[in-house]
Write a protein that holds these residues in place. Structure first.
Motif, mmCIF file in Angstrom:
data_model
loop_
_atom_site.group_PDB
_atom_site.id
_atom_site.type_symbol
_atom_site.label_atom_id
_atom_site.label_comp_id
_atom_site.label_asym_id
_atom_site.label_seq_id
_atom_site.Cartn_x
_atom_site.Cartn_y
_atom_site.Cartn_z
ATOM 1 N N GLU A 72 4.444 -17.520 24.530
ATOM 2 C CA GLU A 72 3.941 -18.753 23.940
ATOM 3 C C GLU A 72 4.354 -18.875 22.485
ATOM 4 N N ALA A 73 4.342 -17.745 21.782
ATOM 5 C CA ALA A 73 4.758 -17.767 20.386
ATOM 6 C C ALA A 73 6.214 -18.207 20.289
ATOM 7 N N ALA B 189 -1.194 -6.393 13.125
ATOM 8 C CA ALA B 189 -0.628 -7.510 13.870
ATOM 9 C C ALA B 189 -1.159 -7.529 15.299
ATOM 10 N N THR C 290 -13.380 -12.912 22.877
ATOM 11 C CA THR C 290 -13.617 -14.282 23.334
ATOM 12 C C THR C 290 -12.404 -15.176 23.141
ATOM 13 N N GLU C 291 -11.593 -14.847 22.161
ATOM 14 C CA GLU C 291 -10.491 -15.740 21.835
ATOM 15 C C GLU C 291 -9.305 -15.496 22.756
ATOM 16 N N ALA C 292 -8.697 -16.590 23.173
ATOM 17 C CA ALA C 292 -7.498 -16.436 23.966
ATOM 18 C C ALA C 292 -6.387 -15.939 23.049
ATOM 19 N N ARG D 187 2.511 -11.857 17.030
ATOM 20 C CA ARG D 187 1.307 -12.603 16.756
ATOM 21 C C ARG D 187 0.288 -11.680 16.105
ATOM 22 N N SER D 188 -0.396 -12.223 15.128
ATOM 23 C CA SER D 188 -1.324 -11.388 14.382
ATOM 24 C C SER D 188 -2.750 -11.879 14.554
ATOM 25 N N ASP D 189 -3.644 -11.289 13.804
ATOM 26 C CA ASP D 189 -5.028 -11.742 13.716
ATOM 27 C C ASP D 189 -5.744 -11.755 15.054
ATOM 28 N N SER D 190 -5.820 -10.633 15.689
ATOM 29 C CA SER D 190 -6.547 -10.582 16.947
ATOM 30 C C SER D 190 -8.000 -10.944 16.700
ATOM 31 N N ASP D 191 -8.526 -11.791 17.562
ATOM 32 C CA ASP D 191 -9.847 -12.352 17.272
ATOM 33 C C ASP D 191 -10.953 -11.802 18.150
ATOM 34 N N ILE E 56 -2.465 -15.585 22.001
ATOM 35 C CA ILE E 56 -1.157 -16.202 22.207
ATOM 36 C C ILE E 56 -0.178 -15.095 22.527
ATOM 37 N N LYS F 224 -1.544 -18.912 13.663
ATOM 38 C CA LYS F 224 -1.518 -17.498 14.049
ATOM 39 C C LYS F 224 -0.114 -16.941 14.236
ATOM 40 N N LEU F 225 0.844 -17.808 14.206
ATOM 41 C CA LEU F 225 2.221 -17.345 14.343
ATOM 42 C C LEU F 225 2.560 -16.465 13.142
ATOM 43 N N ARG F 226 3.041 -15.275 13.407
ATOM 44 C CA ARG F 226 3.329 -14.375 12.288
ATOM 45 C C ARG F 226 4.686 -13.706 12.458
#
Lengths: 180, 665
Positions: free
Chosen positions: A116-117, B129, A108-110, A101-105, A112, B13-15
C-alpha cells in the motif's frame, strides 16, 4: 524550539555532536519529503546531502527565525524544485528502495503494508507538482498552510485548494477511478 | 483498510529512511564543512557538550545494565557484575569487546565501540520504523554481538511492542532453540515486568518517545494487569477490555494482559469496560491503583436498556435534548466522557421518547438529560444486568437563573486588553452559560464576540493570554448588545520591578535550602506550577535547559513543585522520579497555601463604562509561593534579574526567545 536554538548555538561553536543531533533529528522527515517530491531515492539523498552540507557551511552567518525544521524543509524544497525543473520532461521511475512505514500505532490501528505504501508513493507521483508539494509539506513536513503559502508565494486559499484537489485526486487514483 | 480510506493518515505515515552509508557520507561532509568554517575563526570554548555526553552515557549505561542482567545466567563472565564503578563509556566498550570474544566472534578491524554504536543505531531505527522483518533480515548475517545489542535494546524499552518484537525475532532467528538470545531477553522482560508491578508507574510520554535519542532519552516504565474475562457461569469469554486509554483482547481462554493506565483520578481509580466479542455481554468496572494486578476477574453480564419520555416544565414533550451516561464511584465522578465511542446505542424520537440500548452495568451510573439552561440528573443505581428500565415521563429542570422564558438573544463583544490598554491579539476567551461552554479566541486585533447568549443569567467568562493566565469573572447581560472591553494583567504584576517575593516552600528536594538571595548576581528563571504527574516531559526538558544554563554561566533555573502533603505517597514518587531522571536544578515542594493566606491581596474587579478590569490574585491549593506569584496557568515562568528584581512573567513559548536573547543568538 528552544532545543534547536541551543543546538545551533553549539553548532556555531563548532560542536560536531550538535551537528549529529540535528541531522538525526530531521533526516527522516527531510528524506521523506525529498523522496516524495523527487520520486527518486538517490536524488533525494543527494538533496539531503546538499542541504545539510550547505547549512553547516553557512552556520556562522546563520540566524534562526521560526522553526529549524521548516527552514531545512524550505531549503530542501527549493533544491528539489531546481532538480525537478531540469528534468521536467524526463520520465522518472520509482527507485528500488521502497518506502518503509513507521509509527506503529498498536493493535487497533490498521497497518499500511509495503504494498500500500508503494501504491501511495506511485499515486503521489502522478499529482501535479504543486499539489504534491502542498500535501507532502503539510502531512509529512508538518508545515502549516500559512507557512506553505509564504513559501509558495500564493494565498492560503490557493494552498488549501491545492491540498483539497490533490487529496481528491489521490483518492480517485487509489480507488482506481478514472482521472480526467 | 485501503489507502484511499484515510488518505491523510496514510500520507502522514509514509516514511523513508536513510541508509547508514548515506548518514556517514552526509555527516562526514558536513563535519568537514564545519571544521572549515571553524578554522576561519576559533570558537570560544563551551562546555555544553556535556549535555550530549550525559545523554549518550545514559544510553550506554542502560545498555550496560541490560547486558549485565542478561549475561548473569551464563557462568562465564561474573566479572561484569562488579564493573558498576567503572566509567560508563569504558564499561560499554568493554562489554562490546567482551561480548564479541565470548560469543566467539573475531574482533573486527573496525573499533568495537564504533561498530557497536553504528549497529545499535541501525537496530533502533528499524525498530522505530516498526520494521521487525527488516530487523530480522538485517541481523541475519550479523555476528552474535549485534544480536545481543538488539536484544538488550529491545528489552530496555520494555513495552509490549518491544516484547512482541523480541518474540518474533526469537522465532525468526533463533529457530527452535528456546535459549536463543531473544527468547531469553523476552523471558527476562516478562520477569522484569513482574518485578515492576509493585512500583509506581510513570506516564508514558508520547512527545518524548518521538524525540530522537540525542538530548533526551527515556526508558518506558510500565506495569501490566493480568486477568480473565468470564461469564456469570465462570466460563471464559472472548472479548475486548478498555481501561483508561489502554485496550486489550481476551483470548479464547478469556485471558488478557492490559497495560496499567498511566493516569489515575485523584482517588487512585480508573474506569474501564469490557464486552464479549459478540457485543451481547458487558460490564463496567473500576480499577484501583492498589488492586491485585495479577488477578482481575471481570464477569460480563447481559446488557441493560433504559427508556423514557422527556417533557418541559409545562408538561409538553420535547425532543431537542441530549443524553449522557456518567459513571460514579462513591460520591464522586470517576469518569465522564467516552472511551472510543459510547458502547450503547441511543435513539431519540420526535415524540420526546428515548431509548438507550446495550448499557453495561457493574458500577453506579447516572443519566444526564439536558438542553441549554436545563438539566435533569437521574440516578440509575437500580439498574441491574439484563434490566429493561422505563423511567416514564421526565421533566427537564431549569438550572439556576434559567426558565422557559429565558431569552437567548444577547451578544457580548469588545477588546481584550493588557495592563497598558493595548489589545491582546488572539487572546483566548471561554464563556459558560449554565452547562453550555463556548470556547473562543480574540482575532488579530484582540476583538472577541459572543452571540446567542441568555439574558439576565450569570455567565462565567474566562479570558486567557500567555503570561497572564486564566482570569475568570462573572457577568450578566442586561441588554441585547453589550460592548465589554476586558482588561487583564500579567501574573504577579503588582510585584513587577520590585524585589521578587521570597520563596515560601516546605522543603527543597535535591539541594540544601535556598533563597532567592543565593542567586544574587545571576538571572533566575523561576518555574512554578510544576506537577510531576502532568508535566514529566517538562521536568525532563527543564533538566536539559539547566545544563545549558550552567554552560552559559549567569543564568539559574529554580523550580517549585505544587504543594504535596507532608508524608503523602506522592512525595516519595516525586523523589524517585528526581533520582531516576537525575533532575538537578533546585526543586522545592511548595508550602501549604495556609501559610500565606494573609499575604494575598483580594481579587479586584473594576467596571468603568464599557471596560472591566480584572485582577485575579488566586489563593491556590498549589501552595503558598504559587499564591503569592499569582500562578494562573501551569507552568508559569518568572524572570528575576541579577539584583533580585522581578522583571516579567514569561510564558513557556516565550522562553526560547528570552534565552536566545540572553545567549545573544
Amino acid at each position: 524550539m528552544l532545543e534547536d536554538k541551543l543546538l545551533i548555538f553549539r553548532l556555531k561553536q563548532g560542536d560536531e555532536q550538535a551537528l549529529r543531533q540535528i541531522y538525526e533529528k530531521y533526516k527522516d522527515t527531510l528524506l521523506t519529503v525529498a523522496t516524495s517530491l523527487l520520486r527518486d531515492a538517490n536524488e533525494a539523498e543527494d538533496v539531503l546531502h546538499d542541504v545539510f552540507v550547505s547549512f553547516t557551511k553557512g552556520i556562522r552567518e546563520f540566524r534562526l527565525y521560526g522553526s529549524l525544521k521548516n527552514y531545512l524543509i524550505i531549503c530542501l524544497v527549493n533544491r528539489a524544485r531546481d532538480i525537478h525543473r531540469k528534468k521536467m520532461y524526463q520520465v522518472v521511475g520509482l527507485d528500488g528502495t521502497g518506502p518503509i512505514r513507521s509509527d506503529s500505532d498498536g493493535p487497533t490501528e490498521a497497518v499500511i503494508g509495503d504494498e500500500e505504501a508503494k501504491l501511495l508513493t506511485e499515486a503521489l507521483a502522478q499529482l501535479p507538482a504543486q499539489q504534491r508539494e502542498v500535501i507532502i509539506l503539510h502531512l509529512q513536513g508538518g508545515m502549516k498552510f500559512r507557512e506553505i503559502a509564504e513559501m509558495q508565494e500564493v494565498s492560503i486559499n490557493t494552498v488549501q485548494g491545492r491540498y483539497r484537489y490533490g487529496l481528491d485526486k489521490l483518492r480517485s487514483i487509489l480507488d482506481g477511478e478514472p482521472v480526467e | 483498510m485501503k489507502p484511499g480510506d484515510n488518505i491523510e493518515e496514510s500520507v502522514r505515515k509514509l516514511r523513508h529512511t536513510t541508509s547508514a552509508e548515506t548518514d556517514e557520507r552526509i555527516l562526514s561532509d558536513a563535519q568537514a564543512a564545519l571544521r572549515e568554517s571553524a578554522q576561519s575563526r576559533r570558537p570560544t570554548a563551551i562546555k555544553s557538550t556535556i549535555a550530549a555526553l550525559v545523554a549518550a552515557a545514559v544510553i550506554i549505561i542502560a545498555v550496560f545494565i541490560g547486558v549485565k542482567v542478561f549475561t548473569a545466567p551464563a557462568p562465564k563472565q561474573p566479572q561484569s557484575l562488579t564493573q558498576k564503578q567503572a566509567p560508563a563509556s569504558e564499561a560499554a566498550v568493554e562489554v562490546a569487546k567482551e561480548s564479541e570474544q565470548d560469543l566467539g566472534v573475531e574482533p573486527g578491524a573496525e573499533p568495537a565501540e564504533e561498530k557497536f554504536e553504528a549497529e545499535l543505531k541501525e537496530i533502533k531505527e528499524l525498530f522505530a520504523a516498526g520494521d521487525i522483518d527488516g530487523l530480522a533480515s538485517m541481523l541475519f548475517d550479523k555476528p552474535l554481538a549485534s544480536w545481543l545489542a538488539a536484544a538488550v535494546y529491545l528489552a530496555e524499552i520494555g513495552d509490549s511492542q518491544a516484547l512482541e518484537a523480541l518474540e518474533k525475532l526469537g522465532s525468526a532467528l533463533g529457530g527452535d532453540d528456546p535459549n536463543n538470545l531473544f527468547a531469553i531477553a523476552a523471558a527476562e522482560l516478562w520477569s522484569r515486568i513482574e518485578q515492576e508491578k509493585g512500583k509506581p508507574v510513570f506516564a508514558e510520554d508520547d512527545k518524548l518517545k518521538s524525540e530522537p535519542a540525542g538530548l533526551v532519552r527515556t526508558i518506558d516504565e510500565k506495569s501490566y494487569i493480568y486477568g480473565w474475562l468470564i461469564d456469570a457461569n465462570g466460563d471464559p469469554v472472548r472479548g475486548e477490555i478498555k481501561l483508561g486509554v489502554s485496550r486489550a483482547e481476551a483470548d479464547a481462554d478469556g485471558a488478557f494482559t492490559i497495560r496499567e493506565p498511566a493516569d489515575y483520578t485523584k482517588f487512585g481509580l480508573v474506569f474501564g469496560r469490557a464486552f464479549d466479542a459478540n457485543g451481547n455481554l458487558g460490564r463496567f468496572f473500576v480499577w484501583g491503583r492498589d488492586n491485585d494486578a495479577n488477578n482481575l476477574q471481570i464477569v460480563v453480564e447481559p446488557l441493560a436498556r433504559v427508556s423514557g419520555v422527556v417533557v418541559d416544565s409545562n408538561n409538553n414533550t420535547i425532543s431537542d435534548f441530549r443524553l449522557k451516561i456518567s459513571v460514579f464511584e462513591t460520591e464522586d465522578v470517576v469518569y465522564q466522557g467516552s472511551i472510543g465511542g459510547e458502547p450503547w446505542k441511543t435513539q431519540v424520537n420526535a415524540d420526546g421518547s428515548f431509548d438507550i440500548n446495550s448499557i453495561p452495568t457493574g458500577v453506579r451510573l447516572q443519566l444526564a438529560i439536558s438542553k441549554p439552561g436545563f438539566k435533569t440528573l437521574i440516578n440509575l443505581d437500580g439498574l441491574v444486568a439484563g434490566d429493561n428500565l422505563d423511567l416514564g415521563r421526565i421533566a427537564l429542570e431549569p438550572m439556576p437563573g434559567f426558565s422557559e422564558e429565558t431569552q437567548w438573544n444577547c451578544s457580548v463583544f469588545g477588546f481584550i486588553i493588557d495592563e497598558n490598554n493595548e489589545p491582546l491579539p488572539r487572546a483566548g476567551i471561554s464563556l459558560t452559560a449554565g452547562e453550555e461552554i463556548i470556547k473562543g479566541r480574540a482575532d488579530a486585533n484582540g476583538w472577541y464576540e459572543f452571540t446567542g447568549l441568555p439574558r439576565e443569567v450569570q455567565l462565567s467568562i474566562v479570558p486567557y493570554f500567555d503570561g497572564y493566565g486564566d482570569n475568570p469573572f462573572h457577568y450578566s447581560c442586561t441588554d441585547v448588545n453589550v460592548r465589554l472591553d476586558i482588561q487583564i494583567f500579567p501574573q504577579a504584576y503588582d510585584w513587577y520591578n520590585q524585589t521578587a517575593p521570597a520563596l515560601v516552600v516546605r522543603k527543597w528536594l535535591n539541594c540544601e535550602s535556598l533563597t532567592l538571595d543565593s542567586f544574587k548576581g545571576k538571572s533566575v528563571l523561576l518555574c512554578l506550577g510544576l506537577d510531576y504527574q502532568k508535566e514529566k516531559a517538562l521536568l525532563r526538558n527543564l533538566n536539559t535547559l539547566q545544563r545549558d544554563f550552567e554552560a552559559v554561566g549567569d543564568l539559574a533555573l529554580v523550580g517549585v513543585h505544587k504543594y504535596i502533603d507532608e508524608g503523602a505517597a506522592d512525595e516519595d514518587i516525586l523523589r524517585q522520579f528526581i533520582d531516576d531522571e537525575n533532575i538537578n536544578f533546585p526543586l522545592a515542594i511548595d508550602e501549604s497555601m495556609d501559610a500565606t493566606e494573609d499575604m494575598i491581596l483580594p481579587d479586584s474587579k473594576v467596571v468603568d463604562g464599557q471596560k472591566i478590569s480584572i485582577k485575579k490574585r488566586p489563593l491556590t491549593e498549589a501552595g503558598a509561593t504559587h499564591s503569592i506569584y499569582e500562578v494562573r496557568a501551569t507552568p508559569s515562568f518568572y524572570l528575576i534579574n541579577p539584583d533580585g528584581i522581578l522583571i516579567t512573567c514569561v510564558h513557556r513559548a516565550q522562553i526560547e526567545d528570552l534565552v536566545a536573547d540572553l545567549l545573544g543568538l
